[in-house]
Design an enzyme around this catalytic site. Structure first.
Site, PDB file in Angstrom:
ATOM      1  CG  HIS A 133       4.207  -9.295  -6.882  1.00  0.00           C
ATOM      2  ND1 HIS A 133       5.523  -8.894  -6.863  1.00  0.00           N
ATOM      3  CD2 HIS A 133       3.710  -8.983  -5.669  1.00  0.00           C
ATOM      4  CE1 HIS A 133       5.812  -8.363  -5.694  1.00  0.00           C
ATOM      5  NE2 HIS A 133       4.722  -8.403  -4.946  1.00  0.00           N
ATOM      6  CG  PHE A 171       8.385   5.552  -3.519  1.00  0.00           C
ATOM      7  CD1 PHE A 171       9.211   4.495  -3.811  1.00  0.00           C
ATOM      8  CD2 PHE A 171       8.627   6.764  -4.163  1.00  0.00           C
ATOM      9  CE1 PHE A 171      10.250   4.614  -4.722  1.00  0.00           C
ATOM     10  CE2 PHE A 171       9.659   6.898  -5.076  1.00  0.00           C
ATOM     11  CZ  PHE A 171      10.474   5.830  -5.358  1.00  0.00           C
ATOM     12  NE  ARG A 172       1.729   7.199   0.255  1.00  0.00           N
ATOM     13  CZ  ARG A 172       0.651   6.493   0.513  1.00  0.00           C
ATOM     14  NH1 ARG A 172      -0.522   6.925   0.159  1.00  0.00           N
ATOM     15  NH2 ARG A 172       0.732   5.341   1.149  1.00  0.00           N
ATOM     16  CG  ASN A 180      -4.408 -11.244   0.390  1.00  0.00           C
ATOM     17  OD1 ASN A 180      -3.596 -11.976   0.944  1.00  0.00           O
ATOM     18  ND2 ASN A 180      -4.050 -10.205  -0.343  1.00  0.00           N
ATOM     19  NE  ARG A 183      -1.430 -12.601  -2.725  1.00  0.00           N
ATOM     20  CZ  ARG A 183      -0.573 -11.806  -2.137  1.00  0.00           C
ATOM     21  NH1 ARG A 183      -0.900 -11.155  -1.048  1.00  0.00           N
ATOM     22  NH2 ARG A 183       0.624 -11.645  -2.643  1.00  0.00           N
ATOM     23  NE  ARG A 225       9.456  -7.666   1.128  1.00  0.00           N
ATOM     24  CZ  ARG A 225       8.411  -8.076   0.423  1.00  0.00           C
ATOM     25  NH1 ARG A 225       8.592  -8.717  -0.715  1.00  0.00           N
ATOM     26  NH2 ARG A 225       7.185  -7.853   0.854  1.00  0.00           N
ATOM     27  N   GLY A 237       5.164  -2.177  -5.712  1.00  0.00           N
ATOM     28  CA  GLY A 237       4.432  -1.862  -4.482  1.00  0.00           C
ATOM     29  C   GLY A 237       5.411  -1.928  -3.327  1.00  0.00           C
ATOM     30  CD  GLU A 264      -2.265  -8.814  -6.464  1.00  0.00           C
ATOM     31  OE1 GLU A 264      -2.567  -7.772  -5.836  1.00  0.00           O
ATOM     32  OE2 GLU A 264      -1.212  -9.431  -6.256  1.00  0.00           O
TER      33      GLU A 264
HETATM   34  P1  AMP Z   1       1.301  -1.401  -2.389  1.00  0.00           P
HETATM   35  O1  AMP Z   1       2.135  -2.434  -1.686  1.00  0.00           O
HETATM   36  O2  AMP Z   1       0.943  -1.798  -3.779  1.00  0.00           O
HETATM   37  O3  AMP Z   1       0.115  -0.966  -1.581  1.00  0.00           O
HETATM   38  O4  AMP Z   1       2.241  -0.097  -2.549  1.00  0.00           O
HETATM   39  C1  AMP Z   1       2.719   0.631  -1.457  1.00  0.00           C
HETATM   40  C2  AMP Z   1       3.621   1.768  -1.935  1.00  0.00           C
HETATM   41  O5  AMP Z   1       2.899   2.557  -2.891  1.00  0.00           O
HETATM   42  C3  AMP Z   1       4.063   2.715  -0.828  1.00  0.00           C
HETATM   43  O6  AMP Z   1       5.462   2.898  -0.886  1.00  0.00           O
HETATM   44  C4  AMP Z   1       3.349   4.020  -1.127  1.00  0.00           C
HETATM   45  O7  AMP Z   1       4.177   5.098  -0.889  1.00  0.00           O
HETATM   46  C5  AMP Z   1       3.019   3.939  -2.600  1.00  0.00           C
HETATM   47  N1  AMP Z   1       1.726   4.598  -2.834  1.00  0.00           N
HETATM   48  C6  AMP Z   1       0.517   4.092  -2.552  1.00  0.00           C
HETATM   49  N2  AMP Z   1      -0.466   4.981  -2.872  1.00  0.00           N
HETATM   50  C7  AMP Z   1       0.152   6.083  -3.342  1.00  0.00           C
HETATM   51  C8  AMP Z   1      -0.294   7.361  -3.830  1.00  0.00           C
HETATM   52  N3  AMP Z   1      -1.588   7.683  -3.892  1.00  0.00           N
HETATM   53  N4  AMP Z   1       0.643   8.241  -4.238  1.00  0.00           N
HETATM   54  C9  AMP Z   1       1.933   7.918  -4.193  1.00  0.00           C
HETATM   55  N5  AMP Z   1       2.423   6.747  -3.751  1.00  0.00           N
HETATM   56  C10 AMP Z   1       1.562   5.827  -3.319  1.00  0.00           C
END
Ligand code: AMP
Length: 395
Positions: free
Chosen positions: A179, A283-284, A7, A90, A240, A209, A383
């Site tokens: 996705h 997000f965390r 990927n 991918r 975005r 995500g 994926e």
């Molecule tokens: P992704 O693109 O699928 O990797 O998702 C990224 C987003 O998922 C980010 O905004 C992170 O804050 C959130 N995220 C990933 N792992 C965790 C976790 N263990 N606890 C809370 N949020 C998470």
């Protein structure tokens, strides 16, 4: 049979080597900062992690370094490259050319290149990955799996934009979605884990995500999805913008003399949760700020929840009902509070969340209560496994 799944991003190369006998991941990793001085590879074999600091000017050097780790005398998982039967790539954008995975040949490469305009960073990188593998493993069969392919079943009324139709016929401007590989995995998984009662279900998958979208899947086929021509449309994302009144964009450009390419950058990288909070695109971090009373963070989460719930409501109408809602990807799999808030909004449709069950991260779990009229699940996406399975089937 062992399949290498690749990927490629513009400056990264993620990979997994999967033994298809039992679908076990033998090794995986990520080469980051390709093209920069401090590029490095994180390679994992089971629980063990190896960091290799290696300057990789391009994807060709990166893939060679990855293959060296896979065959490394000390911690390698294969003796030689002949043990890799095929490579699955991918690809983000396949346009209207591809509605399923295909064996890569010159014609496929030509078509992937024709789609570069629609996903310049992603498709350009994928081509680099394919070329690099060709050099490193000449003659090895390769397969392309497209993120857009699963969405090709969308009906015209859902993929066309209400703009003069010649823009579609001349330039193929339409909704393509993203996705798709994740949606295929999650929706198939839902159909597997639940009693089918003789019919496929009406499923809404929320892939939340860094990039995020939703898809409505009926009888195993996508009928609508939130992302559009590019991965900028749909719900508000980490950085975005998602869907907004189109004249907001021209108004902003006129007010501050913003050039089109700078506007794209602003809407792609400085908007969404980051734009509203000014805190972070993670997000965390936003959740932490919100629990500390940061009003912008609280507002941003409210806006996010609203957008996701709006699309679910839309799909309720499009499919004339929903049997299952599934959450996946980083936020969908891990953000307990966000899932709870979204489900609260959906009470009007008879959704009832089981707060104890919802207290889970990254595990396949039913999080709705027995009385809920719609089942709600967390299904971690995979994926790479979909790409490996398609590759196995095609070679
Ligand atoms: P992704 O693109 O699928 O990797 O998702 C990224 C987003 O998922 C980010 O905004 C992170 O804050 C959130 N995220 C990933 N792992 C965790 C976790 N263990 N606890 C809370 N949020 C998470």
């Amino acid at each position: 049979m062992k399949i290498l799944v690749i990927n490629c991003g513009s400056s990264s190369l993620k990979y997994q080597l999967i033994d298809m006998k039992d679908e076990e991941v033998l090794a995986k990793g990520n080469f980051e900062k390709i093209g920069l001085e401090d590029s490095f590879l994180t390679h994992k074999v089971k629980e063990k992690k190896y960091t290799i600091n290696k300057k990789a000017d391009n994807h060709e050097i990166a893939i060679k370094t990855v293959l060296q780790q896979l065959t490394n005398k000390e911690y390698g998982v294969i003796n030689n490259l002949d043990e890799i039967s095929a490579v699955g790539h991918r690809i983000v954008q396949g346009g209207e050319f591809f509605d399923k995975s295909v064996l890569i040949n010159d014609d496929v490469i030509k078509k992937i290149k024709l789609c570069i305009e629609l996903a310049p960073l992603h498709n350009g990188a994928a081509i680099k990955g394919i070329e690099a593998c060709k050099v490193a493993m000449p003659g090895k069969p390769m397969v392309a799996t497209f993120d857009t392919a699963f969405h090709q079943t969308m009906p015209k009324e859902n993929y066309l934009y209400p703009i003069p139709l010649r823009f579609y016929s001349e330039y193929k401007i339409r909704k393509y979605g993203a996705h798709g590989t994740s949606y295929r995995y999650v929706s198939q998984r839902i159909n597997e884990i639940m009693d089918k009662q003789g019919k496929e279900r009406k499923i809404v998958v929320c892939h939340l995500g860094q990039g995020a979208s939703l898809a409505a899947i009926q009888d195993g086929k996508v009928v609508d999805t939130s992302m559009g021509l590019t991965p900028m449309g749909g719900i508000m994302m980490c950085q975005r913008v998602g869907d907004i009144d189109p004249s907001v964009i021209t108004y902003m450009m006129e007010k501050e003399n913003i050039l089109p390419r700078d506007m794209v950058e602003l809407l792609n990288k400085q908007s969404g949760l980051l734009g509203v909070t000014g805190v972070s695109s993670d997000f965390r971090e936003i959740e932490k700020a919100a629990s500390g009373g940061d009003e912008k963070a609280i507002l941003a989460i409210k806006m996010y929840v609203e957008k996701v719930a709006e699309f679910i409501a839309k799909y309720m109408v499009i499919m004339q009902g929903i049997d299952v809602i599934a959450f996946t990807a980083g936020i969908g799999e891990n953000q307990i509070g966000v899932r709870e808030k979204i489900c609260e909004k959906l009470k009007v449709f008879g959704v009832q969340i089981d707060k104890v069950a919802n207290n889970c991260r990254g595990e396949e779990t039913k999080i709705s209560s027995e009385n809920s009229q719609i089942e709600v699940w967390v299904v971690p996406t995979n994926e790479e496994l979909v790409i490996a399975r398609d590759t196995k089937k095609l070679v």
